[in-house]
Design an enzyme around this catalytic site. Structure first.
Site, mmCIF file in Angstrom:
data_model
loop_
_atom_site.group_PDB
_atom_site.id
_atom_site.type_symbol
_atom_site.label_atom_id
_atom_site.label_comp_id
_atom_site.label_asym_id
_atom_site.label_seq_id
_atom_site.Cartn_x
_atom_site.Cartn_y
_atom_site.Cartn_z
ATOM 1 N N ARG A 146 1.275 31.381 0.196
ATOM 2 C CA ARG A 146 2.259 31.571 1.275
ATOM 3 C C ARG A 146 3.552 32.226 0.782
ATOM 4 N NH1 ARG A 146 -1.715 30.286 3.682
ATOM 5 N NH2 ARG A 146 -1.896 28.926 5.506
ATOM 6 N N SER A 190 1.057 26.165 10.920
ATOM 7 C CA SER A 190 1.599 25.126 10.036
ATOM 8 C C SER A 190 3.110 25.287 9.955
ATOM 9 C CB SER A 190 1.030 25.277 8.626
ATOM 10 O OG SER A 190 -0.359 25.240 8.646
ATOM 11 N N GLU A 220 7.608 26.523 6.678
ATOM 12 C CA GLU A 220 6.885 27.764 6.392
ATOM 13 C C GLU A 220 7.466 28.948 7.180
ATOM 14 O OE1 GLU A 220 4.987 30.267 4.901
ATOM 15 O OE2 GLU A 220 4.296 30.470 6.946
HETATM 16 N N1 EPU Z 1 -4.993 15.949 7.208
HETATM 17 C C1 EPU Z 1 -4.474 14.744 7.627
HETATM 18 N N2 EPU Z 1 -3.914 14.686 8.876
HETATM 19 C C2 EPU Z 1 -3.861 15.759 9.706
HETATM 20 C C3 EPU Z 1 -4.407 16.984 9.269
HETATM 21 C C4 EPU Z 1 -4.967 17.052 7.997
HETATM 22 O O1 EPU Z 1 -4.495 13.769 6.907
HETATM 23 O O2 EPU Z 1 -3.319 15.639 10.795
HETATM 24 C C5 EPU Z 1 -5.602 16.037 5.884
HETATM 25 C C6 EPU Z 1 -7.071 16.431 6.023
HETATM 26 O O3 EPU Z 1 -7.862 15.316 6.077
HETATM 27 C C7 EPU Z 1 -7.321 17.263 4.792
HETATM 28 C C8 EPU Z 1 -5.967 17.810 4.421
HETATM 29 O O4 EPU Z 1 -4.986 17.110 5.158
HETATM 30 O O5 EPU Z 1 -7.775 16.464 3.741
HETATM 31 C C9 EPU Z 1 -5.873 19.300 4.654
HETATM 32 O O6 EPU Z 1 -6.023 19.581 6.034
HETATM 33 P P1 EPU Z 1 -6.595 20.984 6.568
HETATM 34 O O7 EPU Z 1 -7.894 21.287 5.929
HETATM 35 O O8 EPU Z 1 -6.532 20.961 8.050
HETATM 36 O O9 EPU Z 1 -5.621 22.091 5.988
HETATM 37 P P2 EPU Z 1 -4.045 22.136 5.771
HETATM 38 O O10 EPU Z 1 -3.773 22.096 4.317
HETATM 39 O O11 EPU Z 1 -3.350 21.154 6.618
HETATM 40 C C10 EPU Z 1 -3.989 24.730 5.491
HETATM 41 C C11 EPU Z 1 -3.195 25.892 5.993
HETATM 42 C C12 EPU Z 1 -3.691 26.286 7.387
HETATM 43 C C13 EPU Z 1 -5.154 26.649 7.282
HETATM 44 C C14 EPU Z 1 -5.930 25.450 6.722
HETATM 45 C C15 EPU Z 1 -7.379 25.770 6.477
HETATM 46 C C16 EPU Z 1 -1.002 25.738 4.994
HETATM 47 C C17 EPU Z 1 0.455 25.483 5.195
HETATM 48 N N3 EPU Z 1 -1.782 25.577 6.053
HETATM 49 O O12 EPU Z 1 -3.705 23.615 6.318
HETATM 50 O O13 EPU Z 1 -2.966 27.444 7.769
HETATM 51 O O14 EPU Z 1 -5.675 27.027 8.536
HETATM 52 O O15 EPU Z 1 -5.368 25.052 5.452
HETATM 53 O O16 EPU Z 1 -7.504 26.587 5.347
HETATM 54 O O17 EPU Z 1 -1.413 26.114 3.895
HETATM 55 C C18 EPU Z 1 -1.012 28.183 8.941
HETATM 56 O O18 EPU Z 1 -0.571 28.574 7.856
HETATM 57 O O19 EPU Z 1 -0.373 28.344 9.999
HETATM 58 C C19 EPU Z 1 -2.293 27.488 8.980
HETATM 59 C C20 EPU Z 1 -2.766 26.952 10.093
#
Ligand code: EPU
Length: 341
Positions: free
Chosen positions: A166, A240, A336
């Site tokens: 990012r 995000s 972000e």
């Molecule tokens: N989780 C929770 N609670 C929640 C959501 C997630 O505990 O409400 C836990 C999940 O269980 C999982 C972990 O957090 O173990 C990661 O969650 P997720 O796979 O949904 O991904 P993220 O790290 O929250 C990132 C990106 C997203 C992208 C997803 C999938 C960033 C800031 N965000 O989210 O990007 O779609 O991975 O690769 O890196 C964006 O940048 O706008 C965006 C949506």
């Protein structure tokens, strides 16, 4: 012909959080070759300039007292096709998801995991968009831009773009001076899928897919995103709202000793990336609503505008979330999107 600038322009429909804000002037840009004369004239007048794509990664915290350049240039050009590789230049005003779908239809593979990300092609390099195991940097060849400070065209290699999670040179050294005009992709005509991300594997298994094609991955990514992330056309959001924090090895070890169940992934140089959504969720914020500002009920990392939220309300909510994560886990999470004003 350069389109006339619109005075006192309403920005509410030009940002996906649908925050109320106005710009002193809104200048559409339909031809990148207009940028030198356009920006020179604005700078001569001492005018502030803000470049806007799809408005999906921006928080208007105040009115913008200068000129917003609305990049609307279109065009997809196949530059080269050698062996299993194509190089394709895409104008910044193209819609990101439409481009991903077009590439797939052409048999140019590699962008499937990045399906359904809101915004324009021009915004993609700024934050090095990434999802489901693929980042833009993995598919990028070059970025063309107009440097309004040095008054010259830039042709940047991937290394020049200094991309990491990012982050890129466009958020750092070239922030506020480089206007991206075209993004050149290097894609493959041979299907190579990345489907190791847990959510994707679950979705593919649920659909009975055992050896996924790029189209399967595209469909699975769309399904996962539609299930978890709010559609900005329906409920205002900027994806995000926080970056996932990356901690040095020693801090990560301390955190994991206290919270062994915290989701984490290896980052570069022994550092560890943690899931900010998990911290926020554990602090009890998921689904919270204060007036029209809220935390999405299916993904705690996404702040939403249920209708009439102001930037102040949203940023206060964000600050309270940050404070509670710091207090409970000792971790700083950073917003972000670009915050303007
Ligand atoms: N989780 C929770 N609670 C929640 C959501 C997630 O505990 O409400 C836990 C999940 O269980 C999982 C972990 O957090 O173990 C990661 O969650 P997720 O796979 O949904 O991904 P993220 O790290 O929250 C990132 C990106 C997203 C992208 C997803 C999938 C960033 C800031 N965000 O989210 O990007 O779609 O991975 O690769 O890196 C964006 O940048 O706008 C965006 C949506």
């Amino acid at each position: 012909m350069i389109a006339p600038a619109l005075p006192d322009a309403d920005l509410r429909d030009l940002n996906t959080l649908h925050l109320p804000a106005r710009a002193a002037r809104l200048q559409p840009v339909d031809d990148a070759t207009d940028l030198p004369s356009l920006t020179e004239a604005l700078l001569q007048r001492g005018e502030r300039i803000l470049v806007l794509g799809g408005g999906s990664n921006i928080v208007f915290a105040a009115d913008f007292p200068g000129t917003v350049l609305q990049m609307r240039t279109r065009g997809i050009e196949l530059l080269a096709h050698d062996g299993c590789t194509v190089r394709v230049a895409v104008a910044v005003g193209e819609n990101w998801h439409d481009w991903v779908g077009h590439a797939l239809d052409q048999g140019w593979y590699g962008l499937e995991n990045l399906a359904l990300i809101p915004g324009t092609v021009g915004a993609a390099p700024v934050q090095n968009i990434g999802a489901y195991g693929v980042e833009l940097v993995d598919r990028l060849e070059r970025v063309e831009a107009w440097d309004m400070q040095d008054r010259r065209w830039l042709d940047l290699t991937v290394a020049d773009c200094a991309m990491s999670y990012r982050d890129s040179v466009f958020k750092r050294r070239l922030a506020g001076r480089a206007i991206i005009t075209r993004v050149v992709f290097r894609l493959s005509t041979r299907p190579e899928v990345r489907a190791d991300y847990a959510d994707l594997q679950r979705e593919l298994a649920a659909c009975g897919v055992t050896s996924p094609t790029p189209r399967d991955v595209f469909d699975a990514v769309c399904a996962v995103r539609r299930a978890k992330l709010p559609d900005p056309a329906v409920i205002g959001n900027a994806g995000s709202f926080f970056r996932n924090p990356v901690l040095p090895a020693d801090e990560a070890a301390r955190l994991l000793a206290a919270h062994p169940d915290a989701p984490h992934y290896p980052a570069t140089d022994g550092a560890v990336k943690f899931a900010a959504a998990w911290f926020i969720d554990r602090c009890g914020w998921k689904g919270t609503r204060r007036g029209d500002a809220g935390v999405h009920d299916r993904q705690a990392l996404v702040l939403v505008n249920h209708g009439q939220a102001t930037a102040d309300q949203l940023l206060k909510l964000a600050a309270d979330i940050q404070a509670s994560v710091r207090e409970r886990f000792g971790v700083d999470i950073e917003p972000e999107p670009l915050i303007v004003g």
